[in-house]
Design a protein around this motif. Sequence first.
Motif, PDB file in Angstrom:
ATOM      1  N   ASN A 606       0.709  -1.303  -0.013  1.00  0.00           N
ATOM      2  CA  ASN A 606      -0.458  -0.085   0.122  1.00  0.00           C
ATOM      3  C   ASN A 606       0.801   1.184  -0.304  1.00  0.00           C
ATOM      4  O   ASN A 606       1.564   1.058   0.691  1.00  0.00           O
ATOM      5  N   ALA A 607       0.992   1.862  -1.143  1.00  0.00           N
ATOM      6  CA  ALA A 607       1.142   3.598  -0.917  1.00  0.00           C
ATOM      7  C   ALA A 607       1.550   4.004   0.350  1.00  0.00           C
ATOM      8  O   ALA A 607       2.962   4.792   0.407  1.00  0.00           O
ATOM      9  N   LEU A 665       7.164   7.935  -5.350  1.00  0.00           N
ATOM     10  CA  LEU A 665       5.890   7.847  -4.821  1.00  0.00           C
ATOM     11  C   LEU A 665       5.304   9.092  -4.951  1.00  0.00           C
ATOM     12  O   LEU A 665       4.309  10.009  -5.330  1.00  0.00           O
ATOM     13  N   MET A 669       2.614   8.062  -8.553  1.00  0.00           N
ATOM     14  CA  MET A 669       3.616   6.792  -9.076  1.00  0.00           C
ATOM     15  C   MET A 669       1.930   5.672  -8.070  1.00  0.00           C
ATOM     16  O   MET A 669       2.754   5.892  -6.925  1.00  0.00           O
ATOM     17  N   ASP A 670       1.612   4.734  -8.600  1.00  0.00           N
ATOM     18  CA  ASP A 670       1.149   3.326  -7.649  1.00  0.00           C
ATOM     19  C   ASP A 670       2.189   3.419  -7.557  1.00  0.00           C
ATOM     20  O   ASP A 670       3.642   2.533  -7.801  1.00  0.00           O
ATOM     21  N   SER A 671       2.298   2.234  -5.958  1.00  0.00           N
ATOM     22  CA  SER A 671       3.246   1.763  -5.329  1.00  0.00           C
ATOM     23  C   SER A 671       3.977   0.689  -5.964  1.00  0.00           C
ATOM     24  O   SER A 671       5.311   0.382  -6.450  1.00  0.00           O
ATOM     25  N   ASP A 673       4.066   0.295  -9.543  1.00  0.00           N
ATOM     26  CA  ASP A 673       4.331   0.528 -10.591  1.00  0.00           C
ATOM     27  C   ASP A 673       5.910   0.910 -10.145  1.00  0.00           C
ATOM     28  O   ASP A 673       6.775   0.350 -10.734  1.00  0.00           O
TER      29      ASP A 673
END
Length: 783
Positions: A606-607, A665, A669-671, A673
Amino acid sequence: MPSSAASSDTPVADLSRGAASVLPFLYVAWADGLLVPSEMEALRARVRAQDWLSDADRDQLCGWLDPQQPPDATTYFGWVRAIRRAARHIPDADEKSLAELGVELATLAGEEGGVTFSTPEAHRALEEMEAALGIVGHEVVRDLVERTLPPSGDGVASAEPVVAVPPSFDIDGMSRLIDGPRTDLRRRVLRLLRDDAFRRPDPDIGDPAYREIVLGWTKHLAEQGIGALAFPDYAGGEGDIGAFIAALETISFHDLDLAIKFGVQFGLFGGSINQLGSEAQKKKYLADVGTLDLPGCFAMTERRHGSNVRDLQTTATLDRDADEWVIETPAEHDHKAWIGNAAQHGRMATVFAQLVIDGEGFGVHAFLVPIRGDDGEPMPGIRIADSGHKMGLNGVDNGRLWFSGVRIPRENLLSRFARVSEDGTYLSPIPSASKRFFVMLGTLVGGRIAVASGANSAAKCGLEIAVRYGDRRKQFGPAGGDEVSILDYLSHQRRLLPLVATSYGLTFALHDLAERFAAMPPGADTREAEAEAAALKAMASWHGTRSLQEAREACGGEGFRWTSRIASRKADSDIFTTFEGDNTVLQLQVAKGLLAGYRQEFEDLNAWGLLRYVRDLAETRFGEINPLARRDTDKLHDAGWHAALFERRERQLLVTAARRLKRRLDQGMDSFDAFVEVQDHLLTLASAHAERLVHDRFRAAVDATEDEHLRSVLDLVCTLYALWHIEQDRGWFLEQGVFEGTVAKAIRTEVNALLHRLRPLAVDLVAAWGIPEEVLASDLVRG
């Protein structure tokens, strides 16, 4: 050349002194194209300029040196035979230069026919000719005059007697040091494996027959109580997972098919019941598992999802009315794949499936599912297929499993961490589904340690065969001298001895981890041990693959033969890089654990959690490296310096990985990716972490060794491990300015010096692994 020269006691007697003195240079001129035409012309010019040669000599020699009219083979070998036979009349002929040999040949030659031959003038001229050629004349002479037939009357060299060489250190003491507290168990297992009952079959026996042999071996070990070592005493065991790991590591010396069959039955199938089951379930099943009366398998991996266990598709849905679970394979490619014991022998499987109650999923859980009846036929709803002939491990019956409406009792859910009550209520002492999932997998970490240890055992076998063969195999040598052992060559030492040092380091690291894991109380947090096991499993299995390949090549064509027992071990161990976790996947897990400090929530990627964990790391600053430290070559044997380098590399890779992740992040950017984009960095970090772990454990073992002589030997081996691994990654250290080129060169030189010092100890170092000849079973080292 007159034929009489070949039969004379002084075969140059029919030559003039001038011609005889130049005879060695004729050999050089036409020996394997050593001189190019321009050099030949220069030699002819020098011959023409020599006043001490008669006109006839100059004409004859220049004719023999004409690049356009080379001598025929009869003439050339006539010169060679003449020189070699004449050399028998020259004291210390093999120590002469070309010029000195020429002068000596001249003294054995005939009269000059009225022309005065000046020995001093000829000597000076011949020395100038030799210098102009730019060759090492002494080596040419040794090569020329010493390559003669053996002096025995029949021309056949007698075999060199084998001389027993006293060991360079206490081999048994070193073996006990390596084995640690499990020495007695390991030797007990080795005694069993030396029995004729474990004799290996011919390689062409065929898969079905080989599977039955391996099953018989496994039963024999079970009868001796070896399989149940990790089980409770009521199941015939000692409750000691450390003993089980030591047994499997030792079995891996003998045959990896047996090791895997043993590991599947008692480690994975039995281990899943022992670690995930309730007390009632353990009492019901483990005794029969330990005796092999209940052969089983471990059905986790699926074809479609591979290492992604959390998203596997097999389902276990509760039928409340029947109080049963219904096991289902949703689609053809969701079947369980590569399941050891499934194709032929298994009667029950631990099946990992998504637990579903009233349409609600509770995550992956383990269920006991009968797959065959007592008659050996599949149970209703079970479809079984053989995985077929493989690259290796064909004594293990890998298979595929499909489930179609298979019903099992509600009590067949392994219920240590979760159970379902009679009214269908899901109950677990661990509220978080994610945490529960990883706790369940963490209980199986012993299997990963065992696989890593087995891979290192396979590496040891290959390395011992190659080292011992290299010590005895002789090839090439100095010009005119005896052939030398191929292990005396630096290139051969570099191929094998650093790998021997790495096997030593991995042994100490894995034994230390196994003992710490075995000592953990029930309910202990195993996340750090699990990450260490993942790191060492990847390093050890890749080390096994590399070591066996190097061992095969180091033994040449002999290593390719099946009876060398390198090829079979290489084929059988290759899969170790894949099962119990693909190495690349494991390394990424290791890197994630390092970034999060082994906090469980990080596994979800999870980011919000990821950014929280990497922020502090990303802000870490490194101090400036002392310029003197970058250039100091006096620390090459300083264990503290080695440790600092390993720690610096790992820490810097960790911090820079965190910075790269945080930057992505911060940009939104999605975690997931972000992780994908820095995977190359994370893999390097994981490798650095593993190498640092091994060095730390190796150095601790050295420091704890009480015997001074053994400690000094281990110190050399540990230093080789450290410097060789640093040398392998010297590009990173140079790029980061950790040390300069002078230090990198000094490290390479010191590695070579260490190899020279360890060469006399090499055979004893591998002997200390304690692998009996019957277990090693290689015809390259017998007799």
